[in-house]
Design a protein around this motif. Structure first.
Motif, mmCIF file in Angstrom:
data_model
loop_
_atom_site.group_PDB
_atom_site.id
_atom_site.type_symbol
_atom_site.label_atom_id
_atom_site.label_comp_id
_atom_site.label_asym_id
_atom_site.label_seq_id
_atom_site.Cartn_x
_atom_site.Cartn_y
_atom_site.Cartn_z
ATOM 1 N N PHE A 1 0.864 -1.180 0.000
ATOM 2 C CA PHE A 1 0.000 0.000 0.000
ATOM 3 C C PHE A 1 0.900 1.228 0.000
ATOM 4 C CE2 PHE A 1 -3.060 3.098 0.948
ATOM 5 C CZ PHE A 1 -4.331 2.539 0.869
ATOM 6 N N ILE A 2 0.946 1.903 -1.144
ATOM 7 C CA ILE A 2 1.842 3.044 -1.293
ATOM 8 C C ILE A 2 1.023 4.324 -1.307
ATOM 9 C CG2 ILE A 2 3.302 4.265 -2.949
ATOM 10 C CD1 ILE A 2 4.907 2.155 -1.857
ATOM 11 N N VAL A 3 1.418 5.288 -0.502
ATOM 12 C CA VAL A 3 0.725 6.565 -0.511
ATOM 13 C C VAL A 3 1.618 7.601 -1.186
ATOM 14 C CG1 VAL A 3 -0.224 8.410 0.896
ATOM 15 C CG2 VAL A 3 -0.587 6.042 1.554
ATOM 16 N N ILE A 4 1.026 8.301 -2.150
ATOM 17 C CA ILE A 4 1.734 9.400 -2.805
ATOM 18 C C ILE A 4 1.230 10.674 -2.154
ATOM 19 C CG2 ILE A 4 2.169 10.579 -4.981
ATOM 20 C CD1 ILE A 4 1.400 7.928 -6.381
ATOM 21 N N VAL A 5 2.115 11.395 -1.486
ATOM 22 C CA VAL A 5 1.670 12.543 -0.710
ATOM 23 C C VAL A 5 2.489 13.767 -1.097
ATOM 24 C CG1 VAL A 5 3.218 12.011 1.226
ATOM 25 C CG2 VAL A 5 1.127 13.306 1.648
ATOM 26 N N GLY A 6 1.859 14.916 -1.018
ATOM 27 C CA GLY A 6 2.557 16.149 -1.374
ATOM 28 C C GLY A 6 1.562 17.283 -1.386
ATOM 29 N N PRO A 7 2.059 18.512 -1.448
ATOM 30 C CA PRO A 7 1.142 19.655 -1.441
ATOM 31 C C PRO A 7 0.373 19.760 -2.749
ATOM 32 C CG PRO A 7 3.381 20.406 -1.763
ATOM 33 C CD PRO A 7 3.463 18.930 -1.536
ATOM 34 N N SER A 8 -0.640 20.605 -2.769
ATOM 35 C CA SER A 8 -1.472 20.777 -3.953
ATOM 36 C C SER A 8 -0.623 21.208 -5.142
ATOM 37 C CB SER A 8 -2.536 21.830 -3.646
ATOM 38 O OG SER A 8 -3.442 21.873 -4.706
ATOM 39 N N GLY A 9 -0.886 20.590 -6.283
ATOM 40 C CA GLY A 9 -0.217 20.993 -7.511
ATOM 41 C C GLY A 9 1.153 20.373 -7.711
ATOM 42 N N CYS A 10 1.548 19.424 -6.854
ATOM 43 C CA CYS A 10 2.891 18.860 -6.981
ATOM 44 C C CYS A 10 2.947 17.745 -8.014
ATOM 45 C CB CYS A 10 3.399 18.358 -5.632
ATOM 46 S SG CYS A 10 2.522 16.896 -5.076
ATOM 47 N N GLY A 11 1.785 17.319 -8.540
ATOM 48 C CA GLY A 11 1.795 16.310 -9.595
ATOM 49 C C GLY A 11 1.380 14.916 -9.150
ATOM 50 N N LYS A 12 0.782 14.792 -7.985
ATOM 51 C CA LYS A 12 0.351 13.475 -7.491
ATOM 52 C C LYS A 12 -0.689 12.856 -8.409
ATOM 53 C CE LYS A 12 -1.534 15.348 -3.837
ATOM 54 N NZ LYS A 12 -1.306 16.794 -3.871
ATOM 55 N N SER A 13 -1.745 13.640 -8.691
ATOM 56 C CA SER A 13 -2.815 13.100 -9.535
ATOM 57 C C SER A 13 -2.269 12.753 -10.907
ATOM 58 C CB SER A 13 -3.936 14.120 -9.687
ATOM 59 O OG SER A 13 -4.487 14.422 -8.446
ATOM 60 N N THR A 14 -1.429 13.626 -11.437
ATOM 61 C CA THR A 14 -0.867 13.381 -12.756
ATOM 62 C C THR A 14 -0.131 12.042 -12.776
ATOM 63 O OG1 THR A 14 -0.625 15.752 -13.006
ATOM 64 C CG2 THR A 14 0.602 14.379 -14.531
ATOM 65 N N LEU A 15 0.655 11.780 -11.741
ATOM 66 C CA LEU A 15 1.407 10.534 -11.668
ATOM 67 C C LEU A 15 0.450 9.338 -11.636
ATOM 68 C CD1 LEU A 15 4.369 9.672 -11.464
ATOM 69 C CD2 LEU A 15 4.120 9.602 -8.994
ATOM 70 N N LEU A 16 -0.592 9.461 -10.830
ATOM 71 C CA LEU A 16 -1.554 8.365 -10.697
ATOM 72 C C LEU A 16 -2.297 8.138 -12.013
ATOM 73 C CD1 LEU A 16 -2.527 6.637 -8.213
ATOM 74 C CD2 LEU A 16 -4.593 7.999 -8.310
#
Ligand SMILES: Nc1ncnc2c1ncn2[C@@H]1O[C@H](COP(=O)(O)OP(=O)(O)OP(=O)(O)O)[C@@H](O)[C@H]1O
Ligand SMILES: [Mg+2]
Lengths: 293, 354
Positions: free
Chosen positions: B31-46
């Motif tokens: 279970f990997i969590v991708i975490v970071g502030p808004s606009g850092c590209g998390k959704s894009t990566l997913l």
């Protein structure tokens, strides 16, 4: 929550709605009442004698095969206008929704025809399709097709369908585009992940979600085909050849002003009025229930 | 189930690059969590894993297959969206069955899977309802149900809890954990909430401005942050940062007075550094033992804990004390910390100095 305005004086609300009421009375209730009254009278063509005949005008209409034929022409015509117009506009709207570059220009071009007057539209198409002068008619002949809207009733119907649809496409397009854009993109993405290809996504997700828009446009288009197409028919075919393109509104005019059968013509317009009221009621009922999903 | 690998993944929108080369590998069942502030590209990566965004450069592999060129439907993934993306015109049952029908599964198999998922998520009584007749939490569960009936190799979650209220969020967090224990499917979970990240993750990828700054277990990231950004992002209240200069072995002189002792390697005398100490590691002491002394600016009572806000010249610091001893604003407080709990970062790049 309901918001209510409380007026200090009892007469103010009436004064405020008075102009609207006056307009409705002068331009709707009065002529509508006149039409209903006229439909109960029989008049000789010179306007010398008037006689109260009750529902005889209506009875005559129901027995008149020309009137029934006109009904049939109108039904075919309005279904074609609504069907063709809505399909074409939905297709264009789907393209516009997908377009990334040039979307603005594309939309503007599609919306333009809406600004053209119906008579101009009819004359434009009449010229394009004129058997001797028209460019399109020339091409069609070059392709070996026969084309003569002045003599062939199918060609005549096709011509007024094209002219009536062309204008309506802009209007439908705007509504379909707005409808498409209000569907969240993530729904389409979820369906794509679920394994649906583009066609399936359209028919199982997009189209059902557009159904309130589609229904609204269906009613609007039928009303348009019934009533707003007078100018087109008048300019393009004059109801001919024979009676092939004589839709109900056109027949009201022809019987009333050309054949001078005022009573019969009034009875026809009363029937038309009943149809439009019925359509509007259906529309409102439906909109009140809002969305069906 | 499958492992997922990111190999130097980059993403550009036209000339604008938003993901700058991410390398990470996710083990089977992790279970990997991708975490970071808004606009850092998390959704894009997913979304690149899902196939909803094209991969500009680099490779993503699911199992042993590079999926760059595959359509979303061929990647054997399921995704839970932030707004749930339930089909509004279909019942809960049909929402869950949609993907299975498309894959041509038989009616009885579909029924069995949907009923099983509904059982796990306690959706049984809701199967005939439309999404708009459900509460936020129920919609959330339907969205998860739609993902689990597919029995995919990888689950993708994009901030699935951010539309819920605080209490429900805690409850759903617990349910997601339980679900993962039950199913054991590899999961990538995007959030900007560090509490979610800390509690759910086996390992987390901390992202900042399109880069993966650190990949590690929650405790590794907390105890041993790789950069100043990670140190500040993980932990609440966040780490205190004080500017200073190297002052001989194991010592940093703070810009606004005081000497901090640390257990890191050699720092050249005079080198600009940033000292990081977590609020929970700062302890009050007598004046002779103090690393620095500062004026109390504000005291926040949180019940079990008390946060004492200090002003140290241009720097600010927070001390977290386990129990409240009444403190007046304006008084001076002397504080120290275990040198092993003092982190140093390069003042320019923010890189950790060990
Ligand atoms: N279609 C696009 N065109 C151009 N830039 C985009 C596009 N989509 C995203 N971006 C940019 O890419 C960056 C990363 O976006 P992304 O949605 O991945 O952020 P995020 O980490 O998920 O943020 P949030 O927590 O707010 O959801 C942002 O700077 C955003 O502006
Ligand atoms: Mg996001």
């Amino acid at each position: 929550m309901e918001k209510r305005v409380v007026f200090r004086s009892w007469w103010l609300p009436y004064v405020l709605v008075a102009p609207q009421l006056a307009i409705t009375i002068v331009f709707f209730f009065w002529p509508a009442g006149q039409a209903v009254w006229q439909s109960l009278l029989a008049q000789d063509p010179f306007g010398i004698s008037v006689e109260f005949v009750g529902l005889e005008n209506f009875a005559n209409l129901v027995a008149d095969e020309h009137y029934l034929a006109s009904f049939q022409v109108t039904a075919v015509f309005s279904l074609l206008v609504a069907g063709v117009g809505m399909s074409v506009s939905l297709l264009l709207a789907v393209f516009a929704d997908r377009a990334i570059r040039g979307a603005g220009l594309y939309k503007t071009l599609i919306i333009w025809p809406y600004a053209v007057a119906p008579v101009v539209a009819a004359i434009l198409w009449l010229f394009l399709f004129n058997p001797t002068l028209g460019v399109v008619a020339h091409w069609m002949r070059a392709l070996g097709m026969t084309w003569d809207p002045l003599l062939d009733s199918g060609d005549a119907l096709a011509l007024i369908v094209i002219a009536a649809t062309w204008k309506q496409v802009s209007y439908n397009f705007l509504f379909f585009l707005a409808g498409l854009q209000s569907i969240p993109k993530s729904l389409i993405e979820a369906a794509a992940i679920d394994g649906a290809g583009p066609g399936r996504r359209f028919w199982t997700i997009v189209f059902p979600l557009l159904s309130p828009t589609t229904f609204f446009l269906l009613v609007v288009n039928i009303i348009h085909a019934f009533f707003d197409t007078f100018a087109i028919v008048d300019a393009a075919t004059g109801g001919g050849p024979g009676q092939a393109t004589e839709i109900l509104v056109y027949k009201v005019y022809k019987d009333g002003f050309k054949a001078l059968d005022l009573g019969g013509s009034a009875a026809q317009s009363v029937i038309l009025m009943a149809i439009v009221i019925a359509l509007t009621v259906v529309q409102f009922r439906y909109i009140e229930r809002k969305v069906q999903y | 189930m499958a492992k997922v690998e990111f190999r130097n993944v980059r993403k550009s929108y036209g000339a604008l690059q938003v993901i700058h080369g991410v390398d990470a590998s996710v083990a089977d069942g992790e279970f990997i969590v991708i975490v970071g502030p808004s606009g850092c590209g998390k959704s894009t990566l997913l979304r690149m894993v899902a196939g909803l965004e094209a991969i500009t450069e680099g490779e993503i592999a699911i199992g042993d297959r590079v999926v760059n060129a595959l359509e979303p439907k061929d990647r054997d993934i399921a995704m839970v969206f932030q707004n749930y993306a339930l089909y509004p015109h279909m019942s809960v049952y049909d929402n869950m069955a949609y993907g299975l029908k498309i894959r041509g599964m038989s009616k009885t198999d579909i029924d069995e899977r949907v009923k099983r998922a509904a059982g796990i998520l306690e959706l049984g009584p809701l199967l005939d309802r439309r999404p708009r007749q459900l509460s936020g939490g129920q919609r959330q569960r339907v969205a998860m149900g739609r993902a689990i009936v597919r029995e995919p190799k990888v689950f993708l979650f994009d901030e699935p809890l951010s539309n819920l209220d605080a209490k429900l969020r805690v409850q759903m967090r617990f349910e997601i954990q339980k679900l993962h224990r039950q199913l054991g499917t590899t999961a990538l979970y995007v959030t900007h909430d560090q509490v979610e990240a800390m509690t759910l993750a086996h390992r987390m990828i901390v992202m900042n401005a399109g880069r993966a700054e650190q990949v590690g277990t929650p405790m590794e990231v907390y105890d041993d942050p790789a950069t100043r950004f990670v140190a500040g992002f993980i932990g609440s209240p966040s780490m205190n940062f004080l500017s200073g200069k190297g002052a001989g072995t194991g010592r940093v002189a703070l810009a606004h007075g005081g000497i901090v002792r640390h257990a890191n390697g050699q720092v050249d005398t005079g080198r600009d550094v940033v000292v990081g100490i977590r609020p929970e590691h700062l302890v009050e002491c007598g004046a002779p033992d103090a690393m620095f002394s500062a004026v109390v600016e504000l005291v926040e009572q949180l019940g079990a804990d008390t946060l004492v806000h200090l002003r140290h010249g241009e720097d600010a610091a927070v001390v977290r004390q386990p129990h409240s001893r009444q403190r007046e604003a304006g008084t001076t407080m002397h504080v120290t910390a275990d040198p092993a709990r003092v982190y140093l970062f390069d003042a320019g790049s923010g890189a950790r100095i060990r």
